[in-house]
Design an enzyme around this catalytic site. Structure first.
Site, PDB file in Angstrom:
ATOM      1  N   CYS A  51     -23.306   5.962  54.315  1.00 52.88           N
ATOM      2  CA  CYS A  51     -21.970   5.908  54.913  1.00 52.88           C
ATOM      3  C   CYS A  51     -21.055   4.857  54.295  1.00 52.88           C
ATOM      4  CB  CYS A  51     -22.082   5.658  56.412  1.00 52.88           C
ATOM      5  SG  CYS A  51     -22.838   7.020  57.321  1.00 52.88           S
ATOM      6  N   LYS A  65     -32.207   0.028  54.361  1.00 50.70           N
ATOM      7  CA  LYS A  65     -32.446  -0.702  55.598  1.00 50.70           C
ATOM      8  C   LYS A  65     -33.811  -0.276  56.125  1.00 50.70           C
ATOM      9  CE  LYS A  65     -30.496   0.779  59.442  1.00 50.70           C
ATOM     10  NZ  LYS A  65     -29.521   1.217  60.454  1.00 50.70           N
TER      11      LYS A  65
END
Length: 434
Positions: free
Chosen positions: A263, A324
């Site tokens: 994103c 992540k």
């Protein structure tokens, strides 16, 4: 209510599964025959905690199905969600809307009754009105409304984000379409989660503005971290000191190797390019993009400095390569900048990641993969903590140091401290902003 979701990528798949858990009848459609076959066997194509169980529960209940047959799926559908990819377009940085418009056209050609066509994909301002034009051109007699319903799912926490959202944003203009959307999200309304109804353009901008603002916080704190290193401050104390201000908040104020993922990189780029089309400068967001790229390069220099200024012939273990923890997503991950740079500088790389190997083997060629940190650390000249997976938060540092040829650590997530490292036998330790 019957819902059709076009696209079984991250957003489409998670949305379809969660809508079915609301009690709706959901059909997920994709052109990838292999993916649909795997889904029909109960295989989940992405790693997302809890998703497999929710999918299995709703498939067993008969609320969730997967198909290649768009025409059959659309029969009786009251809402059709477009959840196809909008990657950065090669050459100019704009969001590539080809898949969105193609999906809209195919829906129009196969739909023969009123339905709400909902854009779930992240799209620049003005896209939903263009979707309406595409549908009208493909099927001039079709009754339909277009709605913008951007997603705000965090990878690794998507189920909770969908079921307990900060807000649901619905860009809608027709009352009939608003009623359909209200019914779809009725389970959330009854639990008093905020549903923001607005116009199409505002809904589109909200998505990009939210991501750009969060990316700004990350780039900002990484710049402050560089100042802390130069001036002698501690970024953890600084982050806590400013984050306790209710107007600022502590989230996204963790210094590190820069943001990545599906994103932030593409959405900040797309926002800058869209603003240029309207002759509106987005200088802050443009700087955020540049700062993030520079942060990744600064991490490379930090690692090389740790190794005495030259990594030629040195072995380096990288702990974590996904962008992540709690995801297998490698898109725009800092590792994709840092690892190749270290290899180019002459280092040989070992990698361990709980979920990143499947994608990483293609994206990071010529690295050795290991099952755990201790195996990866055996005989290496430095270890780099790059992704803060839980299993890297409680390492036996003494065991790790003793296994290394040269016990040096670059802790790019500030999980440990210089004292922890020194007491465990590390001869050199660096972190970010301390």
């Amino acid at each position: 209510m019957k819902i059709v979701v076009i696209g079984t990528g991250y957003v489409g798949f998670v949305s379809g599964v969660c809508f079915s858990d609301f009690g709706h009848e959901v059909v997920c459609v994709d052109k990838d025959a292999d993916k649909i076959a795997r889904l029909n066997k109960g295989e989940v194509p992405i790693y997302e905690p809890g998703l497999e169980d929710v999918m299995a529960r709703n498939v067993a209940a008969g609320r969730l199905t997967f198909t290649l047959d768009l025409a059959a799926a659309l029969a009786g559908a009251e809402a059709v969600f477009l959840a196809v990819g909008t990657p950065t377009r090669r050459g100019d940085g704009h969001a590539d809307l080809a898949y969105v418009f193609q999906a809209a056209e195919e829906v129009a050609k196969n739909l023969n009754h009123y339905a709400v066509i909902v854009t779930k994909s992240t799209v620049p301002v003005g896209t939903n009105r263009k979707v309406a034009e595409v549908v009208s051109k493909a099927n001039p007699t079709l009754e339909f409304d277009v709605v913008s319903n951007p997603e705000f799912l965090r990878e690794g926490a998507a189920i909770n984000d969908f079921m307990r959202p900060d807000r649901v944003v619905v860009g809608v203009e027709a009352d009939r379409a608003k009623d359909v959307m209200a019914e779809i999200y009725r389970p959330l309304f009854l639990r008093e989660f905020p549903i923001v109804y607005t116009d199409l353009e505002s809904a589109e901008i909200i998505k990009y503005a939210a991501n750009a603002f969060l990316a700004t916080k990350i780039s900002f704190i990484n710049e402050v971290a560089a100042l802390c290193e130069a001036a002698g401050g501690d970024i953890k104390s600084v982050s806590k000191g400013i984050g306790l201000d209710g107007r600022i908040g502590g989230k996204f104020l963790h210094a590190g190797p820069g943001y990545g993922g599906s994103c932030f990189p593409k959405d900040t780029q797309a926002l800058v390019k869209t603003a240029e089309d309207y002759n509106v400068p987005m200088d802050i967001t443009k700087t955020v993009v540049a700062v993030n790229a520079a942060v990744k390069e600064r991490m490379v220099g930090k690692i090389i400095d740790l190794c005495g200024g030259d990594v030629t012939g040195q072995r380096i273990a990288i702990l974590g390569v996904t962008f992540k923890p709690e995801t297998d997503d490698m898109r725009e991950a800092p590792s994709l900048t840092i690892v190749p740079a270290l290899q180019k500088a002459g280092a040989s790389i070992r990698v361990v990641d709980p979920q990143g190997r499947h994608e990483g083997q293609t994206l990071l060629p010529d690295v050795e993969w290991f099952e755990d940190a201790y195996g990866a650390g055996e005989g290496v000249d430095a270890v780099v903590l790059l992704t803060e997976w839980n299993e890297f938060r409680a390492l036996d540092l003494k065991r790790l140091a003793e296994a290394m040829a040269q016990p040096r650590m670059a802790d790019l997530r500030n999980i440990y401290s210089a004292d922890d490292a020194a007491k465990s036998g590390f001869s050199a330790y660096v972190s970010v902003g301390r």
